[in-house]
Enzyme design. Structure first.
Site, PDB file in Angstrom:
ATOM      1  N   GLY A 135       0.811  -1.211   0.000  1.00  0.00           N
ATOM      2  CA  GLY A 135       0.000   0.000   0.000  1.00  0.00           C
ATOM      3  C   GLY A 135       0.841   1.257   0.000  1.00  0.00           C
ATOM      4  N   GLY A 163       0.383   5.745   0.734  1.00  0.00           N
ATOM      5  CA  GLY A 163      -0.447   6.891   1.064  1.00  0.00           C
ATOM      6  C   GLY A 163       0.317   8.176   0.852  1.00  0.00           C
ATOM      7  N   GLY A 164      -0.274   9.275   1.277  1.00  0.00           N
ATOM      8  CA  GLY A 164       0.351  10.567   1.065  1.00  0.00           C
ATOM      9  C   GLY A 164       1.642  10.751   1.839  1.00  0.00           C
ATOM     10  N   MET A 165       1.727  10.116   3.016  1.00  0.00           N
ATOM     11  CA  MET A 165       2.896  10.303   3.868  1.00  0.00           C
ATOM     12  C   MET A 165       3.936   9.211   3.709  1.00  0.00           C
ATOM     13  SD  MET A 165       2.661  13.083   5.703  1.00  0.00           S
ATOM     14  CE  MET A 165       3.675  12.783   7.144  1.00  0.00           C
ATOM     15  N   GLY A 166       3.558   8.039   3.252  1.00  0.00           N
ATOM     16  CA  GLY A 166       4.541   6.967   3.217  1.00  0.00           C
ATOM     17  C   GLY A 166       4.107   5.744   2.450  1.00  0.00           C
ATOM     18  N   LYS A 216       5.253   0.371   7.908  1.00  0.00           N
ATOM     19  CA  LYS A 216       4.997   1.696   7.331  1.00  0.00           C
ATOM     20  C   LYS A 216       6.255   2.547   7.419  1.00  0.00           C
ATOM     21  CE  LYS A 216       2.081   4.564   9.418  1.00  0.00           C
ATOM     22  NZ  LYS A 216       0.810   5.222   9.807  1.00  0.00           N
ATOM     23  N   ASP A 236      -9.610   9.734  13.392  1.00  0.00           N
ATOM     24  CA  ASP A 236      -9.607   9.569  11.932  1.00  0.00           C
ATOM     25  C   ASP A 236     -10.199   8.218  11.545  1.00  0.00           C
ATOM     26  OD1 ASP A 236      -9.176  10.485   9.336  1.00  0.00           O
ATOM     27  OD2 ASP A 236      -7.188   9.568   9.203  1.00  0.00           O
ATOM     28  N   VAL A 247       3.743   1.387   2.567  1.00  0.00           N
ATOM     29  CA  VAL A 247       3.551   0.248   3.464  1.00  0.00           C
ATOM     30  C   VAL A 247       4.065  -1.003   2.772  1.00  0.00           C
ATOM     31  CG1 VAL A 247       1.929  -1.080   4.840  1.00  0.00           C
ATOM     32  CG2 VAL A 247       1.518   1.349   4.451  1.00  0.00           C
TER      33      VAL A 247
END
Length: 416
Positions: A24, A26-29, A45, A138, A31
Site C-alpha cells: 500500500g 499513502g500521502g505520507m509513506g 509503514k 480519523d 507500506v
C-alpha cells in the site's frame, strides 16, 4: 490483499524486519509486507524521504507511543518501530484482507444485521481505546481492515491523548477526513471528546449499509461547509428503518446529543436480536460474509484479487496477488538462494523517490529483478545502505518460499 514487488530504491530491511513486497501507499509513506526474525508477517509503514522533517518525525513518534499504549483484539498490534532512523518506520500486525471502503465499493453495502454486528465490534474496540485516554480522530472505512478473524482498526496517526496539554496542531488547524469528521472537529473546536469517534463510527456504518456518507460534495471545502452547517441534516437515504434511530443519534450535529459507545453497542445488539440472532452469531456471519465475497471474486484457480489503491500518478504495472503466492513452485525451480522481485518500469515522481538506489552490480540487468545472494550477517537498518557486494539478507524458510513464489509469479505475468 494485493502484493507487488519491491522497487529498486526500496529498502530491503528495516530493523529486524525483512521486506518482501509492497502492499500500500499513502500521502505520507509506503507500506511494505515484512517478516520478523521469527517469521511473523508484518505491515511496515515508512515515511517518505520527501516528507521527513521534525514535525513529521514528532507525529510519527506520537503514533508509535499511541500504539504502545493501546491494545485489544480489534486493534492491529504494535510490533516494532524506529522513529529516529534516517527513514522512520513502524511495524504492526499484518491483516490479510481488504479495507471496508474497498469491500463496499467492490461488493456493495452490507446487510443491516451485519452492519449492526460491525457497529458493535468497532464501538467496543473504540470504547477500550477511550478507556486508555485516547481518541482515534480519523476513523473511516479505509482504516478498518476485514481480516480472516474479523475487522481490525488501523492507523492511529492522528490519535490524541484526551487530556494532553501538548498539541501538534496550531489553533483552529483541522486534521482528519472530512467525510467522516464530526462538526466540532471540522470547526476546529478544542479539546475534542469521545463524541468525535462516535460520529465517525456513525458515518462509517452509514457507508457500510448504504454506500454513501452523511455529507458528500465536489470538494473537501464544500463537505466541511455541509458538516459544520447546523441547518444541513445528514443524508440517511437508503438506510434500513431498523438502523435509522441509531444512525440519527450518532450523526447528531451536537456532541451532547450523540449516544455513548456503550449505548451504541446495546442498540446494535437490539437490532441483531430483533432479527432472531445472537450477537456472537452475527459476528461470525460478518466474518464469513466478507470472506465469502472475496472468495466469489477470486479467479477460478486461486484466491481473490484485492487491489490496493495507488496514487493517480502511479504507472500501472504487473501485480502479484495472494493466489500467486499459493501456487506451487515449478518442478524445475532452483533450490538455491531466493531472489526478490522489483517492478521494472518508470520510476515514481521525484517527490516519492528514496535517496538511495541499488548499484548496477547488485541486480541482474537481463530482467531487472534479481539481487545477488548476500553473505551471512545481520540485515542492515534503513539508515545505512550496504556498500556494493556487502548487502546481507535473512532467509527463513517462509521468506525463501515467498521470494521464490513472487519471482515465479511475476515472471509468468511479465509481458517480456
Amino acid at each position: 490483499m494485493q502484493i507487488t514487488p519491491l522497487n529498486p530504491e526500496d529498502p530491503l530491511s528495516l530493523g529486524d524486519f525483512e521486506l518482501l513486497g509492497r502492499i500500500g501507499q499513502g500521502g505520507m509513506g509506503q507500506v511494505f509486507l515484512g517478516e520478523s526474525l521469527g517469521g511473523e508477517p508484518a505491515a511496515v509503514k515508512v515515511i517518505k524521504p520527501s516528507v521527513v522533517d521534525s514535525e513529521s518525525r514528532q507525529r510519527f513518534a506520537q503514533e508509535i507511543e499511541v500504539l504502545k499504549t493501546i491494545w485489544g483484539p480489534r486493534i492491529a498490534a504494535f510490533l516494532g518501530a524506529e522513529s529516529e532512523a534516517e527513514q522512520p518506520w513502524l511495524a504492526t500486525e499484518y491483516v490479510d484482507g481488504p479495507d471496508l471502503a474497498r469491500h463496499v465499493n467492490t461488493h456493495g453495502p452490507l446487510p443491516s444485521v451485519l452492519t449492526a454486528a460491525l457497529g458493535a465490534i468497532l464501538a467496543e474496540a473504540l470504547s477500550a481505546v477511550h478507556t486508555q485516554g485516547l481518541l482515534h480522530r480519523d476513523l473511516k472505512p479505509a482504516n478498518v481492515l476485514l481480516g480472516p478473524n474479523g475487522p481490525k482498526i488501523i492507523d492511529f496517526g492522528l490519535a490524541a491523548f484526551t487530556e494532553s496539554t501538548i498539541s501538534l496542531t496550531a489553533p483552529h488547524q483541522v486534521v482528519g477526513t472530512p467525510i467522516c469528521m464530526a462538526p466540532e472537529q471540522a470547526a476546529g473546536v478544542k479539546p475534542l471528546t469521545a463524541a468525535v469517534d462516535v460520529y465517525a463510527l456513525g458515518a462509517l456504518l452509514l457507508f457500510a449499509v448504504t454506500g454513501h456518507y452523511p455529507h458528500e460534495a465536489a470538494t473537501p471545502y464544500m463537505v466541511f461547509h455541509l458538516v459544520t452547517d447546523p441547518g444541513t441534516a445528514p443524508d440517511l437515504s437508503g438506510a434500513p428503518s431498523e438502523l435509522l434511530p441509531l444512525l440519527t443519534g450518532m450523526l447528531a450535529k451536537s456532541a451532547e446529543d450523540r449516544p455513548s459507545l456503550t449505548d451504541v453497542v446495546q442498540q446494535c445488539r437490539s437490532v441483531i436480536e430483533a432479527q432472531g440472532m445472537k450477537i456472537a452469531q452475527a459476528r461470525r456471519r460478518l466474518t464469513a460474509h466478507t470472506a465469502g465475497q472475496r472468495h466469489k471474486a477470486a479467479p477460478a484457480d486461486g484466491a481473490p484479487t484485492i487491489p490496493w489503491p495507488a496514487p493517480a500518478s502511479d504507472t500501472p504495472g504487473t501485480e502479484i496477488i495472494p493466489a500467486d503466492l499459493e501456487t506451487p513452485l515449478p518442478s524445475d525451480a532452483p533450490a538455491t538462494s531466493p531472489t526478490l522481485v522489483e517492478t521494472p518500469g518508470p520510476a515514481e515522481p521525484p517527490v516519492h523517490d528514496s535517496p538511495g538506489t541499488l548499484s548496477p552490480a547488485s541486480r541482474d540487468h537481463s530482467d531487472g529483478s534479481r539481487r545477488d545472494q548476500p553473505a551471512p550477517g545481520r540485515p542492515p537498518t534503513a539508515s545505512r545502505r550496504p556498500k556494493e557486494g556487502t548487502h546481507t539478507l535473512r532467509h527463513s524458510v517462509q521468506a525463501r518460499k515467498t521470494a521464490e513464489r513472487l519471482r515465479a509469479a511475476y515472471a509468468a505475468k511479465a509481458p517480456f
